[in-house]
Design a protein around this motif. Structure first.
Motif, mmCIF file in Angstrom:
data_model
loop_
_atom_site.group_PDB
_atom_site.id
_atom_site.type_symbol
_atom_site.label_atom_id
_atom_site.label_comp_id
_atom_site.label_asym_id
_atom_site.label_seq_id
_atom_site.Cartn_x
_atom_site.Cartn_y
_atom_site.Cartn_z
ATOM 1 N N GLY A 165 18.479 48.170 5.049
ATOM 2 C CA GLY A 165 18.530 46.778 5.534
ATOM 3 C C GLY A 165 18.213 45.793 4.423
ATOM 4 O O GLY A 165 18.934 44.810 4.223
ATOM 5 N N GLU B 60 8.964 46.305 -2.603
ATOM 6 C CA GLU B 60 8.978 47.612 -1.933
ATOM 7 C C GLU B 60 7.644 48.311 -2.184
ATOM 8 O O GLU B 60 7.206 48.412 -3.326
ATOM 9 N N LYS B 61 7.037 48.799 -1.105
ATOM 10 C CA LYS B 61 5.692 49.370 -1.292
ATOM 11 C C LYS B 61 5.700 50.776 -1.907
ATOM 12 O O LYS B 61 4.721 51.192 -2.507
ATOM 13 N N ARG C 33 12.118 57.908 -2.529
ATOM 14 C CA ARG C 33 11.117 58.166 -1.501
ATOM 15 C C ARG C 33 11.843 58.721 -0.261
ATOM 16 O O ARG C 33 13.003 58.390 -0.009
ATOM 17 N N GLY D 29 17.515 61.523 10.895
ATOM 18 C CA GLY D 29 18.440 62.632 11.114
ATOM 19 C C GLY D 29 19.445 62.724 9.969
ATOM 20 O O GLY D 29 20.199 63.676 9.877
ATOM 21 N N GLY E 151 22.160 61.160 9.532
ATOM 22 C CA GLY E 151 23.564 60.997 9.919
ATOM 23 C C GLY E 151 24.043 59.586 9.581
ATOM 24 O O GLY E 151 23.386 58.596 9.921
ATOM 25 N N ARG F 92 17.962 61.203 3.283
ATOM 26 C CA ARG F 92 17.635 59.813 2.970
ATOM 27 C C ARG F 92 17.030 59.634 1.589
ATOM 28 O O ARG F 92 17.163 58.580 0.976
ATOM 29 N N VAL G 92 3.531 44.198 0.577
ATOM 30 C CA VAL G 92 3.244 42.864 1.109
ATOM 31 C C VAL G 92 2.170 43.001 2.180
ATOM 32 O O VAL G 92 2.288 43.809 3.107
ATOM 33 N N ASP H 95 15.226 48.088 11.257
ATOM 34 C CA ASP H 95 14.168 48.540 12.164
ATOM 35 C C ASP H 95 13.117 47.466 12.423
ATOM 36 O O ASP H 95 12.503 47.429 13.496
ATOM 37 N N GLY I 205 20.367 53.990 13.266
ATOM 38 C CA GLY I 205 19.832 52.713 12.793
ATOM 39 C C GLY I 205 20.337 52.302 11.432
ATOM 40 O O GLY I 205 20.204 51.141 11.046
ATOM 41 N N ILE I 206 20.948 53.243 10.673
ATOM 42 C CA ILE I 206 21.368 52.908 9.307
ATOM 43 C C ILE I 206 22.470 51.836 9.353
ATOM 44 O O ILE I 206 22.410 50.832 8.644
HETATM 45 C C1 LIG Z 1 13.469 60.975 13.573
HETATM 46 C C2 LIG Z 1 14.481 59.896 13.266
HETATM 47 C C3 LIG Z 1 15.822 60.241 13.189
HETATM 48 C C4 LIG Z 1 16.778 59.265 12.874
HETATM 49 N N1 LIG Z 1 18.081 59.634 12.705
HETATM 50 C C5 LIG Z 1 18.997 58.730 12.325
HETATM 51 C C6 LIG Z 1 20.335 59.123 11.998
HETATM 52 O O1 LIG Z 1 20.670 60.303 11.985
HETATM 53 N N2 LIG Z 1 21.223 58.149 11.655
HETATM 54 C C7 LIG Z 1 20.872 56.820 11.608
HETATM 55 O O2 LIG Z 1 21.741 55.982 11.344
HETATM 56 N N3 LIG Z 1 19.604 56.437 11.876
HETATM 57 C C8 LIG Z 1 18.654 57.339 12.209
HETATM 58 N N4 LIG Z 1 17.358 56.947 12.406
HETATM 59 C C9 LIG Z 1 17.016 55.523 12.275
HETATM 60 C C10 LIG Z 1 16.972 55.081 10.801
HETATM 61 O O3 LIG Z 1 16.137 55.945 10.073
HETATM 62 C C11 LIG Z 1 16.458 53.647 10.669
HETATM 63 O O4 LIG Z 1 17.031 52.851 11.654
HETATM 64 C C12 LIG Z 1 16.749 53.038 9.284
HETATM 65 O O5 LIG Z 1 16.026 53.693 8.279
HETATM 66 C C13 LIG Z 1 16.395 51.548 9.257
HETATM 67 O O6 LIG Z 1 16.545 51.048 7.943
HETATM 68 P P1 LIG Z 1 15.628 49.822 7.455
HETATM 69 O O7 LIG Z 1 16.122 49.452 6.110
HETATM 70 O O8 LIG Z 1 15.545 48.805 8.512
HETATM 71 O O9 LIG Z 1 14.146 50.444 7.356
HETATM 72 P P2 LIG Z 1 13.584 51.623 6.464
HETATM 73 O O10 LIG Z 1 14.632 52.566 6.101
HETATM 74 O O11 LIG Z 1 12.394 52.132 7.214
HETATM 75 O O12 LIG Z 1 13.078 50.895 5.129
HETATM 76 C C14 LIG Z 1 11.972 50.035 5.153
HETATM 77 C C15 LIG Z 1 11.388 49.945 3.744
HETATM 78 O O13 LIG Z 1 10.343 48.965 3.741
HETATM 79 C C16 LIG Z 1 9.262 49.442 2.969
HETATM 80 N N5 LIG Z 1 8.054 48.739 3.423
HETATM 81 C C17 LIG Z 1 7.416 48.882 4.600
HETATM 82 N N6 LIG Z 1 6.364 48.055 4.674
HETATM 83 C C18 LIG Z 1 6.329 47.356 3.504
HETATM 84 C C19 LIG Z 1 5.461 46.352 2.986
HETATM 85 N N7 LIG Z 1 4.429 45.871 3.694
HETATM 86 N N8 LIG Z 1 5.688 45.868 1.735
HETATM 87 C C20 LIG Z 1 6.758 46.323 1.008
HETATM 88 N N9 LIG Z 1 7.606 47.298 1.450
HETATM 89 C C21 LIG Z 1 7.410 47.789 2.702
HETATM 90 C C22 LIG Z 1 9.259 50.942 3.241
HETATM 91 O O14 LIG Z 1 8.568 51.657 2.231
HETATM 92 C C23 LIG Z 1 10.757 51.245 3.285
HETATM 93 O O15 LIG Z 1 11.267 51.607 2.018
HETATM 94 C C24 LIG Z 1 16.361 57.908 12.697
HETATM 95 C C25 LIG Z 1 15.015 57.562 12.776
HETATM 96 C C26 LIG Z 1 14.077 58.550 13.049
HETATM 97 C C27 LIG Z 1 12.618 58.182 13.093
#
Ligand SMILES: Cc1cc2nc3c(=O)[nH]c(=O)nc-3n(C[C@H](O)[C@H](O)[C@H](O)COP(=O)(O)OP(=O)(O)OC[C@H]3O[C@@H](n4cnc5c(N)ncnc54)[C@H](O)[C@@H]3O)c2cc1C
Length: 397
Positions: free
Chosen positions: A15, A34-35, A40, A45, A47, A105, A130, A292, A304-305
């Motif tokens: 995101g 990024e923390k 990392r 899953g 996918g 991932r 942050v 997320d 969620g990706i």
């Molecule tokens: C068990 C499980 C299975 C899943 N399977 C799938 C799947 O197969 N396919 C799919 O599409 N989705 C899947 N999802 C959902 C998917 O993982 C998320 O929706 C997706 O990672 C969201 O991306 P994002 O960039 O919003 O957040 P994230 O990928 O969580 O990235 C957030 C980033 O913010 C950083 N961060 C957090 N707090 C701070 C802070 N205070 N300061 C600085 N940095 C910070 C973190 O370190 C991280 O790098 C699954 C989720 C789970 C839990």
């Protein structure tokens, strides 16, 4: 105190990187905090759906991802509690991508961040967490961040919260009423030596883990991401580790194939899947939430990706619209709310959780899989629903 940038983005997952690339391409200065230090891991899953591929392509990330030769997915196999299984293929989907991918991932997110590194107007600070915000009359003027013992304040015109399910941006800059109310939880592990893997992802709704479900997402010829997920409201009565064991040891489609497989050490890990409602706001003054942090996941599959990538694109577009009109900063929230509602299958947020409650039941699962086995058009619908080309409501009738 540092100089002011146009946009601070908290979190360099899909995101955050998508928003950063979108903004950098439009010429804005971005600070991405990024923390963690990459590469990392992220519990998932792994996918990557066909619609996510389209977004990745727009962002220029698809070619480097494909270069790594990830496991290609042609469709899904879904089984019901009465022991029937149907295959649904992506080949008939609308749009340029009739396949998906499975890529751990750790590797995928590094490739996404690598793409963001190519833009000179994105400054990326890893290992900076942050912690708090600098606010003036409800507007966020900057963030307070920490790296080890070092503390720093950074200033910006806009803030994008892309910091995942436990978002500090959502927690501290949005009101309590706006918090994510519902969600799911998943537990996954990597296995080596799995038998009978194909180019299908597998979703198994066995009796012993209902109302949860299990998955086998192949990452290679004999390796897979295996997991279970369940709505969080059931976690008090159901132990997720027990569900995982039941899935691996008892599911008739899985147990024989995992009998001689080896679970990769320390890979059994869990994580939350936040589900947002249609009505929840994802913006407040000059703050936008994506991925997320905004609760953008699919209520049925937990995907969620795609939602993170797509909402990141919307945030970049909203900020550009706001900055290019006089007094536009005031309107950025309204613009963003409109953009994500039309870009994402937003009605599914209205009905998705409701449909999920109904269909993850023995009766509906047995009926739908049996019907799909008899009628190929229903199997096709299953793939279309999973890829957001058809409404989930269809599963009820
Ligand atoms: C068990 C499980 C299975 C899943 N399977 C799938 C799947 O197969 N396919 C799919 O599409 N989705 C899947 N999802 C959902 C998917 O993982 C998320 O929706 C997706 O990672 C969201 O991306 P994002 O960039 O919003 O957040 P994230 O990928 O969580 O990235 C957030 C980033 O913010 C950083 N961060 C957090 N707090 C701070 C802070 N205070 N300061 C600085 N940095 C910070 C973190 O370190 C991280 O790098 C699954 C989720 C789970 C839990």
């Amino acid at each position: 105190m540092n100089k002011e940038v146009d946009v601070i983005i908290v979190g360099a997952g899909p995101g955050g990187c998508s928003a950063a690339i979108g903004l950098a391409r439009r010429g804005y200065d971005v600070l991405l905090l990024e923390k963690e230090r990459f590469p990392r891991g992220k519990v998932c899953g792994d996918g990557i759906s066909p619609p996510a591929l389209e977004t990745l392509d727009r962002l220029g990330i698809l070619p480097p991802v494909l270069e790594k030769n990830p496991w290609k997915i042609e469709g899904l196999t879904m089984s019901s509690p009465n022991g029937k299984a149907v295959k649904a293929f992506f080949s008939h989907l609308k749009g340029p991508y009739a396949f998906g991918l499975v890529m751990p991932r750790r590797e995928f997110d590094s490739l996404v961040l690598h793409q963001a590194r190519k833009y000179s107007n994105i400054e990326i600070l890893e290992n900076w967490e942050v912690k708090d915000f600098i606010e003036q009359n409800g507007w966020v003027e900057g963030v307070k961040a920490q790296s080890g013992s070092q503390k720093e304040e950074f200033l910006s015109k806009f803030l994008v919260g892309a910091d995942g399910a436990y978002s500090v941006v959502a927690r501290k800059t949005f009101s309590r009423e706006n918090k994510i109310q519902q969600g799911a939880f998943g537990l996954r592990a990597y296995f080596q030596g799995v038998k009978g893997l194909t180019h299908q992802i597998e979703i198994h709704c066995g009796r012993s883990i209902l109302p949860g479900y299990g998955w086998v997402f192949p990452t290679g010829e004999d390796s897979a991401n295996v997991g279970v997920g369940i709505a969080s409201r059931h976690l008090k009565e159901k132990n997720i580790r027990n569900l995982f064991q039941a899935f691996v040891k008892e599911n008739p489609f899985v147990k024989e194939r995992l009998l001689e497989a080896r679970m990769v050490e320390n890979s059994l890990q869990g994580g939350p899947i936040p589900l947002g409602s249609f009505f929840r706001r994802r913006s407040r003054k000059n703050v936008l939430l994506v991925g997320d942090a905004a609760g953008f996941t699919d209520a049925l599959s937990g995907e969620g990706i795609y939602f993170a990538l797509r909402s990141g694109e919307c945030a970049a577009e909203a900020i550009q619209s706001a900055l290019s009109s006089p007094g536009g900063a005031e309107k950025v929230g309204r613009i963003y709310e409109g953009l994500w509602r039309s870009a994402l299958p937003s009605r599914e947020f209205l009905f998705g959780a409701f449909v999920h409650r109904l269909i993850v039941r023995e009766f509906f699962l047995n009926r739908n899989i049996t019907r799909a086995l008899k009628k190929p058009s229903m199997a096709r619908d299953l793939a279309s629903i999973l890829c957001h080309q058809k409404a989930k409501m269809g599963l009820l009738f």
